[in-house]
Motif scaffolding. Structure first.
Motif, PDB file in Angstrom:
ATOM      1  N   PRO A   1      35.404  90.750  25.023  1.00 50.84           N
ATOM      2  CA  PRO A   1      34.962  91.062  26.378  1.00 50.84           C
ATOM      3  C   PRO A   1      36.136  91.499  27.240  1.00 50.84           C
ATOM      4  O   PRO A   1      37.274  91.162  26.957  1.00 50.84           O
ATOM      5  CB  PRO A   1      34.396  89.736  26.883  1.00 50.84           C
ATOM      6  N   PHE A   2      35.841  92.261  28.293  1.00 49.67           N
ATOM      7  CA  PHE A   2      36.873  92.698  29.223  1.00 49.67           C
ATOM      8  C   PHE A   2      36.977  91.660  30.337  1.00 49.67           C
ATOM      9  O   PHE A   2      35.978  91.256  30.900  1.00 49.67           O
ATOM     10  CB  PHE A   2      36.489  94.063  29.792  1.00 49.67           C
ATOM     11  N   GLY A   3      38.170  91.216  30.621  1.00 50.38           N
ATOM     12  CA  GLY A   3      38.354  90.223  31.680  1.00 50.38           C
ATOM     13  C   GLY A   3      37.999  88.835  31.177  1.00 50.38           C
ATOM     14  O   GLY A   3      37.944  88.578  29.979  1.00 50.38           O
ATOM     15  N   ALA A   4      37.764  87.922  32.101  1.00 52.29           N
ATOM     16  CA  ALA A   4      37.405  86.551  31.742  1.00 52.29           C
ATOM     17  C   ALA A   4      35.894  86.425  31.815  1.00 52.29           C
ATOM     18  O   ALA A   4      35.329  86.416  32.897  1.00 52.29           O
ATOM     19  CB  ALA A   4      38.069  85.578  32.708  1.00 52.29           C
ATOM     20  N   PRO A   5      35.219  86.344  30.647  1.00 51.20           N
ATOM     21  CA  PRO A   5      33.756  86.371  30.677  1.00 51.20           C
ATOM     22  C   PRO A   5      33.151  85.148  31.371  1.00 51.20           C
ATOM     23  O   PRO A   5      32.024  85.190  31.823  1.00 51.20           O
ATOM     24  CB  PRO A   5      33.360  86.433  29.201  1.00 51.20           C
ATOM     25  N   ASP A   6      33.929  84.047  31.468  1.00 52.69           N
ATOM     26  CA  ASP A   6      33.393  82.853  32.151  1.00 52.69           C
ATOM     27  C   ASP A   6      33.634  82.931  33.657  1.00 52.69           C
ATOM     28  O   ASP A   6      33.315  81.997  34.383  1.00 52.69           O
ATOM     29  CB  ASP A   6      34.029  81.590  31.582  1.00 52.69           C
ATOM     30  N   GLN A   7      34.236  84.031  34.125  1.00 54.25           N
ATOM     31  CA  GLN A   7      34.529  84.228  35.550  1.00 54.25           C
ATOM     32  C   GLN A   7      35.493  83.179  36.074  1.00 54.25           C
ATOM     33  O   GLN A   7      35.581  82.962  37.281  1.00 54.25           O
ATOM     34  CB  GLN A   7      33.237  84.190  36.399  1.00 54.25           C
ATOM     35  N   GLY A   8      36.200  82.514  35.177  1.00 50.86           N
ATOM     36  CA  GLY A   8      37.129  81.476  35.617  1.00 50.86           C
ATOM     37  C   GLY A   8      36.452  80.160  35.968  1.00 50.86           C
ATOM     38  O   GLY A   8      37.082  79.259  36.508  1.00 50.86           O
ATOM     39  N   TRP A   9      35.164  80.039  35.684  1.00 44.14           N
ATOM     40  CA  TRP A   9      34.426  78.829  36.056  1.00 44.14           C
ATOM     41  C   TRP A   9      34.578  77.717  35.025  1.00 44.14           C
ATOM     42  O   TRP A   9      34.206  76.590  35.256  1.00 44.14           O
ATOM     43  CB  TRP A   9      32.931  79.140  36.230  1.00 44.14           C
ATOM     44  N   GLY A  10      35.066  78.073  33.854  1.00 43.30           N
ATOM     45  CA  GLY A  10      35.188  77.089  32.788  1.00 43.30           C
ATOM     46  C   GLY A  10      34.235  77.408  31.650  1.00 43.30           C
ATOM     47  O   GLY A  10      33.220  78.083  31.838  1.00 43.30           O
ATOM     48  N   MET A  11      34.597  76.932  30.473  1.00 44.86           N
ATOM     49  CA  MET A  11      33.793  77.239  29.274  1.00 44.86           C
ATOM     50  C   MET A  11      33.134  75.962  28.785  1.00 44.86           C
ATOM     51  O   MET A  11      32.387  75.338  29.510  1.00 44.86           O
ATOM     52  CB  MET A  11      34.700  77.859  28.219  1.00 44.86           C
ATOM     53  N   GLY A  12      33.437  75.570  27.548  1.00 44.55           N
ATOM     54  CA  GLY A  12      32.899  74.318  27.012  1.00 44.55           C
ATOM     55  C   GLY A  12      31.387  74.272  27.046  1.00 44.55           C
ATOM     56  O   GLY A  12      30.710  75.104  26.436  1.00 44.55           O
ATOM     57  N   ALA A  13      30.864  73.283  27.768  1.00 42.38           N
ATOM     58  CA  ALA A  13      29.417  73.062  27.798  1.00 42.38           C
ATOM     59  C   ALA A  13      28.706  73.912  28.847  1.00 42.38           C
ATOM     60  O   ALA A  13      27.485  73.869  28.958  1.00 42.38           O
ATOM     61  CB  ALA A  13      29.134  71.583  28.040  1.00 42.38           C
TER      62      ALA A  13
END
Lengths: 496, 455
Positions: free
Chosen positions: A284-296
């Motif tokens: 993906p281009f950029g941070a696909p989590d929008q910087g909100w965090g991944m994990g669960a």
């Protein structure tokens, strides 16, 4: 004569005031947003080799070459800021959300960007930038593209904002599963994905019939939710939560296709009968989590095709039939046997922030907030499933958090075409956009009702993707979209 | 389409509406009273498009030092045109991949009394840098077109005015370098002319002005042709490496010329895009094949259907085969009439000629009619007056349109402008600065076959 003098004095005073109220110090005297000040100082607009400092007003007002527009914007924003300064507590303002593109679009003026950046092709420009800027010039008007559509961190540094393809793949900690999950009877089970650290809790959803759609009198209802139809469904398993980043990255790690295989080739490979490995997403281009965090947190921004391919991969890995839910299955599961607008009691109008008086009287989130992540309580981002209670079936986030893909094509009059008492309906034969259900963290209470319907907007969701062909895996212009999987009940369990 | 809104906005009706309060009569009279009293709606307003001054000779001015990169037939010819176009031009440097070419050019220049010396004749793939760094004001770039983007880029970096022989790229990567470099040249105020000499050919320029004034109405389609006999070719000589053979025989090799739809037919495609107001196609579908070409890996015929944003079509047709009918011309259809470059005339929908280029009048007024010379007059005039001139952007778009037609025929697929403009396509066999005379993997250079075989 004196009139002229007064006029001149007034004009001079006005000009001095006008100039003074456009300085950084003046801006910051009201804008008590320490983080924004700090991120501005770290941004390339201050911290750069040339030593140029780009002031607040240079981006947040139209350029000086457009005095009329500049004055109008300054007045409008000035009044708004003064009201906020006097009546709002700065610490209670969600400054992070103000930095998201949806809000930034309203307070950054593209004319101002291009009044300084007149040449989008400076010497030493990279080939990728030329591709993107040629695309920008071609489609600026058609797609309402802005510089910040791609350069959101230009004015305020954001460590999570990446202007590049993702390089490393996050891996969830934990033991690597060797076998698929155990499933011996029609009951909840945990699917473990062999060769990965990912597991999916699957809830057994009993078969039955329900009334699909909303009654004509339901508050905030839309026409495409009717006419109501009784629908009968066979039992199935459904994931307790929306597909998480941990689960999605497990898929990505095994199927990622580096480079740009033509979409036709990908489709052709993945649709072969004898397939033993699917081709999955490109980085993906950029941070696909929008910087909100991944994990669960729910995985987001993947296309419907990517979600389908996830199911295909999961089926290959486990030997069970995983797929996206049909729209009927989705609504049946979301209602969990209830027939209110939500799976709990309450009037949508009370929870909604839309309407004439809602600017003054805040939406009443009591009763809603512990069940649904939506505009009034999300802080404009997704949340982990632990934040909410499950519905009567044991499913979380069916309403809100992220919109979920269904397998059906969307049609406004899909229910009219449905037979009363239809068994396992799967929607129109063909279409151009897919059904998405449940609304998202950004939705109003109206759009997170069990019956509320929506659909993909393929072209609009890709408008700032400068690649050609555009990505078949990742959307560039929608955030709150994800999916959850269903598993068909294996034959041997049905026979029990 | 962009043009439509502008046309509507600036159209006479809008002008009358806006100006009615001030003075009705003068506005009305300026809009009517053309041929047969028909009201003309301009495609573009004067000032929105460029009409070159086609003076017989460039203005007098400071002495200019010029260099030549690519000493073949066209390069040498272009220098002749430059010297014809202006006084006070000194040819001070040249470059080519082969020494026999620079030797030949040096001798020609010495015969003309030019001060070019052997020390300033550079040989090799990097020789272009030596010419540009030798202190020239202007440079004529006429190598095989695959190298053009890199030469243009370096020249603009060094602030040197450019004459770029067409086409100015052969692949998508080159196109992007051209478009970016054109913007940099604009920013530096450089004068860039591109060898699409119809833009300086009196009858074309006159027709262009008429068409922009609205003489044929809205453009609804067109046909463009370059059908002629086979071009020259060179059989491989003993002792030639793969690279030397390819370059000496460059008009027959895809990677060097871009194929003849790009290398030659770009002229005619360019005329349509120019006449229609600077638009570009959005889609292309076509066929092409190789029937009688002797060397290389190119086709020798293409037939392409170009589609534009508002649904209009333009057919492009090119062929390089001996013994077939020849036709090198352009035809543009509009709502009120048509224009063609065979008669240099505009006809109404009944076929009556309503305007024709007056060759006799032009001959009476001017001495110089050679477009190859006139484009150099314009170039030198801009340099001497310190005015920016950008033909690279338009020629770049025409070049990509040619590439688009080629790819449509090579693949058999309908291809789009967006796809072409973003495509990862680089025809150079290696980094631009690391090329050497030596072996090439010729097995990669095969004649394209569209579609796929039945399984």
């Amino acid at each position: 004569m004196s009139g002229v003098a007064v006029g001149i004095a007034f004009a001079a005073g006005f000009h001095a005031t006008y100039a003074k109220t456009s300085t950084n110090e003046y801006c910051m005297s009201c804008h008590v947003h320490t983080d924004a000040d700090a991120s501005w100082k770290q941004s390339v607009h201050v911290s750069n080799r040339s030593g140029t400092v780009t002031d607040c007003a240079a981006c947040h007002l139209p350029p000086e070459s457009m005095p009329g527009r500049r004055f109008a914007a300054k007045t409008r924003l000035g009044v708004k800021d003064m009201m906020a300064y006097m009546f709002k507590d700065s610490e209670k303002i969600d400054w992070e959300a103000k930095g998201e593109l949806e809000h930034a679009r309203k307070i950054v003026f593209n004319e101002s960007c291009v009044s300084c950046h007149a040449n989008l092709y400076p010497e030493g420009v990279s080939d990728e930038a030329v591709v993107a800027h040629l695309y920008y010039e071609e489609y600026e008007k058609k797609y309402k593209l802005q510089c910040i559509s791609c350069h959101l961190d230009a004015g305020h540094y954001n460590p999570d904002y990446r202007h590049e393809s993702m390089k490393t793949v996050p891996v969830a900690a934990g033991p690597v599963y060797e076998t698929r999950g155990e499933l011996t009877s029609f009951a909840d089970f945990t699917e473990t994905i062999p060769g990965t650290t990912a597991a999916i809790k699957m809830i057994a959803i009993p078969g039955g019939s329900f009334i699909m759609g909303s009654p004509a009198g339901e508050p905030l209802r839309k026409a495409d939710e009717g006419p109501q139809r009784t629908v009968e469904l066979s039992p199935f398993f459904m994931a307790e939560v929306e597909t998480t980043w941990d689960q999605f990255w497990a898929f990505y790690r095994e199927t990622m296709s580096e480079g740009r295989t033509a979409p036709e080739t990908v489709y052709a490979n993945n649709s072969r009968d004898d397939i033993d490995a699917v081709s999955g997403p490109t980085p993906p281009f950029g941070a696909p989590d929008q910087g909100w965090g991944m994990g669960a947190r729910p995985a987001i921004t993947m296309t419907h095709y990517a979600a389908q391919t996830f199911c295909q991969w999961l089926s290959l890995k486990t030997g069970r039939k995983y797929r996206l839910p049909t729209e009927a299955e989705w609504e049946y599961a979301a209602r969990g046997g209830t027939s209110y607008p939500y799976f709990f009691e309450g009037n949508p109008k009370k929870f909604s922030s839309e309407g004439l008086l809602k600017g003054i009287f805040k939406a009443d989130t009591a009763g809603m907030a512990r069940n649904v992540i939506y505009a009034a309580n999300s802080g404009n981002k997704t949340h982990e499933p632990a934040r909410v209670a499950a519905n009567p079936f044991g499913l979380k986030n069916m309403l809100g958090n992220v919109m979920e893909y269904c397998s059906d094509w969307y049609s406004e009059d899909a229910y009219a075409a449905l037979q009363e008492g239809a068994v396992n309906p799967s929607g129109p034969q063909s279409g151009t956009e897919h059904v998405v259900r449940g609304g998202s963290y950004a939705s109003d209470a109206a759009d997170v009702r069990c019956a509320a319907r929506s659909h993909t907007e393929h072209d609009a969701w890709l408008r700032t993707d400068p690649q050609n062909p555009k990505s078949i895996w990742w959307y560039s212009d929608v955030k709150g979209i994800g999916f959850r999987v269903v598993c068909e009940v294996p034959q041997e369990i049905i026979e029990q | 389409m962009k043009k439509l809104s502008r046309r509507e906005f600036f159209g006479c009706s809008a002008a009358i509406g806006g100006a009615a309060i001030v003075a009705t009569t003068p506005v009305l009279s300026s809009c009517s009273g053309k041929e047969k009293g028909a009201r003309l709606i301009p495609l573009q307003q004067p000032g929105e498009y460029y009409i070159p001054e086609l003076a017989d000779k460039a203005v007098e001015g400071r002495e200019l030092k010029a260099g030549l990169i690519g000493c073949g037939g066209r390069g040498t010819g272009a220098i002749d045109n430059l010297l014809e176009a202006a006084d006070g031009i000194k040819i001070t440097a040249c470059a080519d991949t082969f020494k026999d070419k620079t030797d030949e050019f040096l001798k020609k220049m010495q015969d003309k009394g030019q001060a070019l010396t052997a020390e300033n004749c550079f040989v090799g793939f990097d020789a272009y840098k030596k010419v540009i760094d030798s202190g020239v004001d202007m440079v004529v770039v006429a190598t095989p077109p695959v190298f053009r983007p890199y030469h243009f880029q370096y020249a603009v970096q060094k602030g040197v005015h450019c004459f770029l022989e067409k086409p100015i790229a052969v692949d998508a990567k080159g196109y992007r370098i051209i478009m970016a470099t054109a913007k940099q040249a604009q920013a530096k105020g450089l004068a860039v002319v591109t060898g699409t000499q119809r833009h300086h050919q009196r009858p074309y320029v006159a027709a262009f002005e008429k068409i922009q004034q609205g003489y044929i109405g809205e453009i609804t389609g067109g046909n463009v042709y370059w059908n002629q006999g086979m071009l020259w070719y060179k059989e491989r000589q003993k002792g030639w490496s793969d690279m030397e053979w390819n370059i000496r025989d460059w008009v027959n090799w895809k990677w060097l010329s871009g194929d003849h739809i790009v290398e030659q037919h770009v002229h005619n495609i360019d005329v349509f895009l120019w006449m229609a107001g600077g638009i570009h196609p959005v889609k292309a579908t076509g066929v092409g094949s190789r029937q009688r070409r002797i060397t290389g890996d190119q086709y020798d015929n293409f037939s392409i259907d170009f589609e534009f944003e508002n649904g209009i079509h333009m057919h492009s047709f090119c062929r390089q085969i001996d013994g077939c009918s020849s036709n090198v011309s352009e035809y543009v259809q509009g709502t009120k009439g048509s224009w063609n470059s065979v008669e240099h005339a505009i006809k109404d929908l009944q076929g009556n000629i309503i305007w024709q280029f007056d060759e006799e009048a032009a001959k009476a007024e001017f001495l110089q009619h050679d477009p190859y010379t006139l484009e150099h007059v314009d170039w030198v005039n801009h340099i001497r007056k310190g005015e920016m001139l950008d033909e690279a952007t338009q020629c770049g778009m025409s070049t990509l349109a040619g590439i688009m037609g080629r790819e449509a025929a090579y693949t058999g697929r309908t291809v789009t402008w967006d796809e072409m403009s973003a495509m990862d396509q680089d025809y150079l066999p290696g980094d631009a600065d690391s090329l050497k005379i030596g072996p090439l993997d010729l097995s990669k250079y095969t004649v394209p076959v569209p579609g796929e075989a039945r399984k």
